[in-house]
Scaffold this active site. Structure first.
Site, mmCIF file in Angstrom:
data_model
loop_
_atom_site.group_PDB
_atom_site.id
_atom_site.type_symbol
_atom_site.label_atom_id
_atom_site.label_comp_id
_atom_site.label_asym_id
_atom_site.label_seq_id
_atom_site.Cartn_x
_atom_site.Cartn_y
_atom_site.Cartn_z
ATOM 1 N N GLU A 201 0.404 -10.920 5.274
ATOM 2 C CA GLU A 201 0.880 -9.772 4.500
ATOM 3 C C GLU A 201 2.066 -9.162 5.250
ATOM 4 O O GLU A 201 1.934 -8.790 6.415
ATOM 5 C CB GLU A 201 -0.229 -8.720 4.340
ATOM 6 C CG GLU A 201 0.188 -7.630 3.369
ATOM 7 C CD GLU A 201 -0.377 -6.241 3.671
ATOM 8 O OE1 GLU A 201 -0.428 -5.417 2.752
ATOM 9 O OE2 GLU A 201 -0.751 -5.982 4.837
ATOM 10 N N ASP B 293 -3.454 -9.039 7.738
ATOM 11 C CA ASP B 293 -3.001 -7.690 7.402
ATOM 12 C C ASP B 293 -1.746 -7.305 8.201
ATOM 13 O O ASP B 293 -1.709 -7.486 9.424
ATOM 14 C CB ASP B 293 -4.142 -6.720 7.737
ATOM 15 C CG ASP B 293 -3.932 -5.332 7.177
ATOM 16 O OD1 ASP B 293 -3.921 -5.202 5.945
ATOM 17 O OD2 ASP B 293 -3.788 -4.385 7.975
ATOM 18 N N ASP C 132 -10.245 -11.446 5.880
ATOM 19 C CA ASP C 132 -9.137 -10.548 6.160
ATOM 20 C C ASP C 132 -9.065 -10.376 7.673
ATOM 21 O O ASP C 132 -10.081 -10.158 8.327
ATOM 22 C CB ASP C 132 -9.380 -9.183 5.488
ATOM 23 C CG ASP C 132 -8.105 -8.562 4.971
ATOM 24 O OD1 ASP C 132 -7.152 -8.452 5.767
ATOM 25 O OD2 ASP C 132 -8.062 -8.194 3.788
ATOM 26 N N HIS D 85 -5.650 -4.590 -3.646
ATOM 27 C CA HIS D 85 -6.373 -3.322 -3.506
ATOM 28 C C HIS D 85 -5.447 -2.151 -3.176
ATOM 29 O O HIS D 85 -5.918 -1.021 -3.077
ATOM 30 C CB HIS D 85 -7.442 -3.486 -2.425
ATOM 31 C CG HIS D 85 -6.831 -3.787 -1.086
ATOM 32 N ND1 HIS D 85 -6.194 -4.981 -0.820
ATOM 33 C CD2 HIS D 85 -6.726 -3.050 0.041
ATOM 34 C CE1 HIS D 85 -5.730 -4.957 0.420
ATOM 35 N NE2 HIS D 85 -6.038 -3.798 0.964
ATOM 36 N N ASP D 86 -4.163 -2.426 -2.945
ATOM 37 C CA ASP D 86 -3.212 -1.354 -2.626
ATOM 38 C C ASP D 86 -2.300 -1.005 -3.804
ATOM 39 O O ASP D 86 -1.522 -0.060 -3.712
ATOM 40 C CB ASP D 86 -2.299 -1.774 -1.457
ATOM 41 C CG ASP D 86 -3.046 -1.977 -0.150
ATOM 42 O OD1 ASP D 86 -4.098 -1.332 0.050
ATOM 43 O OD2 ASP D 86 -2.568 -2.789 0.677
HETATM 44 O O1 ISL Z 1 -0.548 0.525 0.437
HETATM 45 C C1 ISL Z 1 0.615 0.396 0.639
HETATM 46 C C2 ISL Z 1 1.552 0.817 -0.320
HETATM 47 O O2 ISL Z 1 1.085 1.944 -0.829
HETATM 48 C C3 ISL Z 1 1.174 -0.219 1.794
HETATM 49 O O3 ISL Z 1 2.015 0.605 2.492
HETATM 50 C C4 ISL Z 1 0.079 -0.720 2.665
HETATM 51 O O4 ISL Z 1 -0.382 0.295 3.481
HETATM 52 C C5 ISL Z 1 0.639 -1.843 3.465
HETATM 53 O O5 ISL Z 1 0.924 -2.791 2.539
HETATM 54 C C6 ISL Z 1 -0.344 -2.383 4.442
HETATM 55 O O6 ISL Z 1 -1.535 -2.684 3.820
HETATM 56 C C7 ISL Z 1 -2.573 -3.189 4.566
HETATM 57 O O7 ISL Z 1 -2.787 -2.523 5.769
HETATM 58 C C8 ISL Z 1 -3.237 -1.183 5.678
HETATM 59 C C9 ISL Z 1 -4.368 -0.997 4.687
HETATM 60 O O8 ISL Z 1 -4.534 0.366 4.414
HETATM 61 C C10 ISL Z 1 -4.126 -1.720 3.406
HETATM 62 O O9 ISL Z 1 -5.235 -1.593 2.563
HETATM 63 C C11 ISL Z 1 -3.842 -3.129 3.754
HETATM 64 O O10 ISL Z 1 -3.703 -3.956 2.637
HETATM 65 C C12 ISL Z 1 -3.673 -0.808 7.065
HETATM 66 O O11 ISL Z 1 -4.577 -1.779 7.535
#
Ligand code: ISL
Length: 656
Positions: free
Chosen positions: A245, A192, A96, A317-318
């Site tokens: 992402e 990310d 990541d 994971h989100d």
């Molecule tokens: O989780 C989300 C929807 O509820 C998204 O808004 C998410 O925060 C977004 O997709 C970005 O995600 C990534 O970056 C974030 C981190 O918290 C997430 O776990 C990651 O996947 C900040 O690094």
């Protein structure tokens, strides 16, 4: 064709995967101990959510050192050993990459905030006045730093200050770090929120506090990703994987990001399909309309058909667990959802536990929740928001992996950092590995299919029945093979209406009819009959290859498969040649023979009675088909596949 076009990626959330040292948090040792499980599942690539040193404000998405491992997870030596063990099993490992922001405890930020004239001041975004932007994690995106009297930007938590990618030193520092990991042997990066790197440097106020027009796919984003590709990826051996992402990315922009000729990223994670069940925000939960889902996926499938490439995911994971979100939590729904996703064109991602049909957690109190995003929302929205938190909260995905039925699901011998779902006594890896009808084995077969069947990896895609709210139907075509997938997305039995006037000789490339499903000449009435009766959360696949038709069903009880083997044993003496002779003696065309087998291994009782009604099988023998040993069950693939390859591959894999 790129290797990742027929690959499947498995996402590991290390905190929650497997704990080897009893501290209640997963670690590299835990992953290493479970590699054989992942190899058995058959995935090609492992993506690890962040394992770098971090204050863990956002579970590692707040990195304080890009070139080390957090002691909670292990050491660099452990990492090298893990990487070698992954490679030994023929898998790849993707890291990541979190470079939109660092932790506020990263030395770069510590320096940057130390004084207004520090050389790293400009590595982050400092302003005298904040804008009205709101953070993803509630509250403002600007925090006042008392020491220097300026505000710094953080799109996420206050402990995640945004890097200033306008500064070339920042970019070079990131590229150099990425090369360091590639030189170490890693096979790529999941990037990310990579479409947030380029911001409009004016940082203007946004409508209603929404700054996204000024930081999503900003003015220099393509330039930055091309530079990154040139500096880091280009010139390596083509064995890498990069996936960006990209919340809010449009299809038009995704075409540019993933066009190989432009040298940016291999594929992107888009968010359209995971926002269809929500209104003004993710917490405004609405029921999914299947027609919306099909319209969205259909658009992305055709939009990236010529150039670019899709990633396919239900979970990460989100996101809440898909089987609870778009299904009813049952194994049938888990399998159906798996089939639908994995039969699309693109690279599928399996999030840990999805292959077991792991469900949302039955949270009863906010005290059970650890996720910073969810807690931030709850603090603002109050107790009335708890239902939405239960449905959408990220901790649904983050409860520990369910390895077995023992205490803490075999995840840890200590106290897990987040509670284990009580349903681990039923839903767990150990039980499912033993059960050939499990969600695990269904996923294993889906993954195998992508490897073996070019129509799955490379075939074109045509959405059928776009107006139907319960049936998800599409075809995939590649050279002489056509695959039809029908899935009952509803919790009720579904009558599928096959028009009687399906035109014989339907040519590949012919547009699908707007209403109903057109089964072409190769699909005879008996196949249609089976397909008209779809059980809840059930899917049917038909493969046409030349004149042959094959129907495959998921969730097939082993007894029926054993029945088929018995049928073969009895009538064909167990050998390929004998089997063929049997078909000859009974004047069964190959197609007829296939269909007969299909009827046999469908577990709709109507199939059996239909076979009997037609006098194709004496009743007594049919009855005996019910009881067979595992040995025979396993032998069936070997017995049949050379004979009916390649069409039969589908059935064989479903049967294994
Ligand atoms: O989780 C989300 C929807 O509820 C998204 O808004 C998410 O925060 C977004 O997709 C970005 O995600 C990534 O970056 C974030 C981190 O918290 C997430 O776990 C990651 O996947 C900040 O690094």
């Amino acid at each position: 064709m790129a290797w990742w076009q027929s690959a499947v990626v498995y996402q590991i959330y290390p905190r929650s995967f497997a704990d080897s040292d009893a501290d209640g948090i997963g670690d590299l040792g835990g992953i290493a101990a479970r590699l054989d499980y992942l190899a058995e599942l058959g995935v090609d690539v492992l993506w690890l959510s962040p394992i770098y040193p971090s204050p863990q404000d956002d579970n590692g998405y707040d990195i304080s050192d890009y070139r080390d491992i957090d002691p909670t997870f292990g050491t660099l030596t452990d990492f090298d050993a893990l990487l070698a063990a992954v490679h030994e099993r023929g898998m790849k490992l993707v890291m990541d990459l979190v470079v939109n922001h660092t932790s506020d405890e990263h030395p770069w930020f510590v320096e940057s905030r130390s004084s207004r004239d520090n050389p790293k001041r400009d590595w982050y975004w400092w302003r005298d006045e904040p804008t009205n932007w709101r953070s993803f994690f509630s509250g403002p995106t600007w925090d006042l730093d008392d020491a220097t009297g300026q505000y710094y930007l953080h799109l996420f938590s206050r402990k995640q200050p945004d890097l200033n990618w306008e500064n070339p030193e920042v970019r070079q520092a990131v590229y150099s770090m990425m090369r360091w990991w590639l030189d170490r042997g890693v096979d790529g990066f999941r990037m990310d929120v990579i479409n947030m790197l380029s911001k409009d440097p004016a940082l203007p106020d946004g409508p209603g506090g929404d700054g996204s027009p000024y930081y999503l796919c900003g003015p220099r984003i393509h330039e930055f990703l091309q530079e990154l590709h040139r500096e880091v990826v280009a010139g390596r051996d083509g064995q890498l994987l990069t996936v960006g992402e990209m919340p809010g990315v449009t299809l038009e922009n995704a075409k540019l990001f993933t066009d190989p000729a432009r040298g940016e990223v291999d594929m992107v994670f888009q968010f359209e399909h995971v926002q269809l069940d929500q209104g003004s925000s993710k917490w405004d939960v609405r029921p999914l309309r299947l027609t919306d889902l099909k319209r969205s996926f259909g658009r992305w499938q055709s939009g990236l058909a010529e150039r670019g490439w899709n990633s396919l995911y239900w979970n990460n994971h989100d996101q809440p667990r898909v089987v609870s979100r778009f299904g009813d939590g049952s194994p049938e729904a888990a399998k159906m959802l798996g089939t639908v996703l994995h039969m699309h064109r693109g690279t599928p991602y399996v999030y840990q536990g999805e292959e077991l049909g792991m469900t949302n957690y039955p949270f009863t109190s906010i005290d059970e929740i650890r996720d910073i995003e969810t807690l931030g929302h709850y603090a603002e929205a109050g107790p009335a928001s708890f239902e939405a938190v239960r449905a959408m909260g990220r901790d649904n995905a983050r409860t520990p992996m369910q390895w077995d039925a023992s205490a803490h699901a075999g995840f840890t011998t200590g106290t897990p950092w987040l509670s284990v779902n009580p349903n681990h006594t039923e839903i767990n890896a150990e039980a499912q590995r033993r059960d050939p009808d499990s969600v695990f084995h269904h996923y294993r077969r889906l993954i195998e299919l992508r490897h073996d069947e070019p129509a799955v990896a490379h075939g074109d895609f045509t959405m059928l029945a776009p107006q139907d709210e319960r049936l998800y139907a599409f075809t995939r075509r590649y050279e002489g093979t056509e695959l039809l997938v029908l899935a009952n997305f509803s919790g009720e039995p579904l009558e599928v209406d096959f028009p009687d006037d399906a035109e014989p000789g339907d040519q590949p490339g012919a547009p699908p009819q707007a209403s109903g499903i057109k089964l072409a000449d190769a699909a005879p009435a008996d196949v249609a009959m089976e397909a008209t009766q779809m059980r809840r959360y059930h899917e049917v696949w038909v493969e046409k290859n030349g004149g042959r038709t094959l129907l495959g069903l998921s969730g097939i009880p082993a007894t029926r498969f054993r029945g088929v083997v018995r049928f073969l044993e009895e009538f064909a003496g167990g050998g390929d040649a004998d089997m063929a002779r049997y078909a000859d003696e009974h004047s069964l065309s190959e197609q007829r023979y296939f269909n007969l087998l299909c009827m046999m291994f469908g577990h709709d009782p109507r199939s059996y009675s239909w076979v009997l009604d037609k006098g194709l099988l004496p009743e007594a023998r049919a009855a005996r088909c019910q009881n067979e040993s595992d040995k025979i069950f396993k032998a069936w693939g070997a017995l049949l596949s050379p004979h009916f390859s390649p069409s039969f591959r589908l059935a064989r894999q479903l049967a294994q």
